[in-house]
Design a protein around this motif. Structure first.
Motif, PDB file in Angstrom:
ATOM      1  N   LEU A  71      75.272  54.790  67.485  1.00  0.00           N
ATOM      2  CA  LEU A  71      75.957  55.265  66.285  1.00  0.00           C
ATOM      3  C   LEU A  71      74.958  55.730  65.228  1.00  0.00           C
ATOM      4  CD1 LEU A  71      78.742  52.539  65.981  1.00  0.00           C
ATOM      5  CD2 LEU A  71      79.092  54.951  66.499  1.00  0.00           C
ATOM      6  N   GLU A 129      73.626  59.038  66.068  1.00  0.00           N
ATOM      7  CA  GLU A 129      74.614  60.086  65.840  1.00  0.00           C
ATOM      8  C   GLU A 129      74.859  60.344  64.363  1.00  0.00           C
ATOM      9  OE1 GLU A 129      78.193  59.076  67.963  1.00  0.00           O
ATOM     10  OE2 GLU A 129      77.066  58.435  69.710  1.00  0.00           O
ATOM     11  N   LYS A 155      76.309  58.200  62.303  1.00  0.00           N
ATOM     12  CA  LYS A 155      77.549  57.544  61.870  1.00  0.00           C
ATOM     13  C   LYS A 155      77.210  56.200  61.221  1.00  0.00           C
ATOM     14  CE  LYS A 155      80.176  59.852  65.515  1.00  0.00           C
ATOM     15  NZ  LYS A 155      81.026  59.681  66.729  1.00  0.00           N
ATOM     16  N   THR A 186      78.434  54.522  58.623  1.00  0.00           N
ATOM     17  CA  THR A 186      79.512  53.593  58.268  1.00  0.00           C
ATOM     18  C   THR A 186      79.953  52.773  59.470  1.00  0.00           C
ATOM     19  OG1 THR A 186      80.299  55.083  56.534  1.00  0.00           O
ATOM     20  CG2 THR A 186      81.830  53.391  57.313  1.00  0.00           C
ATOM     21  N   GLU A 187      80.196  53.456  60.595  1.00  0.00           N
ATOM     22  CA  GLU A 187      80.613  52.755  61.813  1.00  0.00           C
ATOM     23  C   GLU A 187      79.522  51.801  62.291  1.00  0.00           C
ATOM     24  OE1 GLU A 187      82.313  55.206  64.911  1.00  0.00           O
ATOM     25  OE2 GLU A 187      82.823  56.741  63.443  1.00  0.00           O
ATOM     26  N   GLN A 213      81.821  66.619  71.181  1.00  0.00           N
ATOM     27  CA  GLN A 213      81.669  65.384  70.415  1.00  0.00           C
ATOM     28  C   GLN A 213      82.201  64.186  71.207  1.00  0.00           C
ATOM     29  OE1 GLN A 213      83.721  65.375  66.647  1.00  0.00           O
ATOM     30  NE2 GLN A 213      82.587  63.624  65.878  1.00  0.00           N
ATOM     31  N   LYS A 220      80.117  60.815  72.860  1.00  0.00           N
ATOM     32  CA  LYS A 220      80.560  59.434  72.665  1.00  0.00           C
ATOM     33  C   LYS A 220      80.765  58.747  74.007  1.00  0.00           C
ATOM     34  CE  LYS A 220      84.123  56.681  70.357  1.00  0.00           C
ATOM     35  NZ  LYS A 220      85.345  56.730  69.491  1.00  0.00           N
TER      36      LYS A 220
END
Length: 359
Positions: A35, A38, A40, A42-43, A201, A205
């Motif tokens: 994550l 990538e 990301k 927050t995640e 995308q 993932k």
């Protein structure tokens, strides 16, 4: 060579109330790393907070060191690559850990993946597979796993600072090589290729989710044929091969895979031991046991509460019914709403692909 008897591998001895907690911590750390790569944040932060709680629950022999190691790995996983990290155009020597032999056949000094012919070929192959995977504007069945295998082969070739293959993609050059695949595919898309962009995308993932499973499969494969497995260890992890041979000479019954686990544990890297399917099966088993205990009055309704992972299991169980509802309402959507729904469906299908071996 049993991991629980090896010095430096104390995390194998530390336990928590849930039998699969250590495996879940390892899987979570790998996901936080993905994550973060990538972008990301927050995640990654939310998953890190959940993982910190699991780490605090570790107990048993060696738990103090296990908590310390897990915490350090989690912190490293959540850190973006430093801007001042050395960039080597033509390859410089990776420093050997003092007092330790550098293991693996990785050609040290090729830290920039552009200078590694094998990785260049794998980037080309990965780009081809990713392009095929999103050609229809939706992730093809098995595409995530296929791409994860290509990325695994990259990690086997790229060096960690310890000199071992960078199996967990900790080093920036390793991450950059995998990221190049998605950049190349994205560069071929036109502005109107919305479906393909969404599929790309989702594919990334799916591949990230499958990475741990591919590594577990590789490690278990070492034990399937001792002759071939030992040859692989000798080529990739000579220090582990030496330790295995010494244990055999002493009349012990070591496992080839455990010698690799131990080797990485000594460098404070925890390799996954279970696939996501096995972790999920354990969760379901624990959830069922909890419900049975509640029915017998052995556990109160309020304690313990279901974890986010257990709630996810419940959501997945109801997925079929929800898809049936989607089918009934699909024709009522506007063009924009259908586009949005299709994007979400691509994500769901990518998830279904990554966990298909559970079903």
């Amino acid at each position: 060579m049993n991991a629980q008897t090896q010095e430096g591998n104390t995390m194998a001895n530390a336990t928590t109330d849930a039998p699969s907690a250590n495996d879940q911590i390892t899987a979570n750390i790998e996901r936080v790393r993905s994550l973060t790569a990538e972008g990301k944040a927050t995640e990654a932060s939310e998953l890190a907070a959940e993982t910190e709680k699991l780490i605090k629950s570790v107990s048993g022999t060696g738990s103090v060191k296990a908590k310390k190691d897990f915490t350090a790995q989690l912190k490293a996983a959540g850190e973006a690559p430093k801007a001042d990290e050395p960039k080597k155009d033509k390859g410089t020597q990776v420093e050997k850990p003092k007092g330790k032999a550098v293991s693996g056949t990785v050609v040290l000094g090729r830290e920039d993946w552009h200078n590694n012919p094998d990785v260049v070929k794998l980037v080309d192959l990965g780009t081809q597979k990713a392009t095929e995977g999103v050609a229809a504007g939706i992730v093809l069945q098995g595409a995530g796993r296929t791409l994860a295998q290509v990325v695994h082969d990259m990690r086997m070739t790229m060096p960690h600072k310890s000199g071992l293959p960078d199996l967990l993609a900790i080093q920036k050059p390793t991450k950059d090589a995998a990221g190049e695949i998605y950049k190349r595919v994205e560069a071929t898309l036109k502005a109107e290729d919305v479906d393909k962009a969404d599929a790309l995308q989702a594919l990334q993932k799916s591949a990230n989710n499958a990475a741990g499973d591919v590594l577990v499969t590789y490690l278990r494969g070492l034990d399937e044929d001792e002759e071939k497995g030992l040859a692989e260890l000798t080529a990739r992890f000579p220090t582990a091969a030496e330790a295995y041979s010494k244990a055999k000479a002493k009349g012990q019954s070591p496992k080839l895979s455990e010698s690799v686990y131990t080797l990485y544990a000594k460098e404070e890297m925890t390799l996954p031991r279970r696939t996501r399917a096995e972790i999920e099966t354990e969760r379901r088993r624990n959830a069922k046991a909890l419900e049975e205990a509640k029915a017998r009055g052995e556990v109160s309704e309020d304690e313990p509460r279901l974890t986010p992972a257990q709630r996810v299991t419940s959501y997945l169980d109801s997925m079929a019914g929800e898809l049936a509802k989607l089918e009934k309402n699909a024709d009522k959507l506007s063009a924009a709403e259908k586009r949005k729904a299709k994007k979400r469906l691509a994500e769901v299908l990518a998830l279904a692909d990554s966990v298909s071996d559970m079903l």
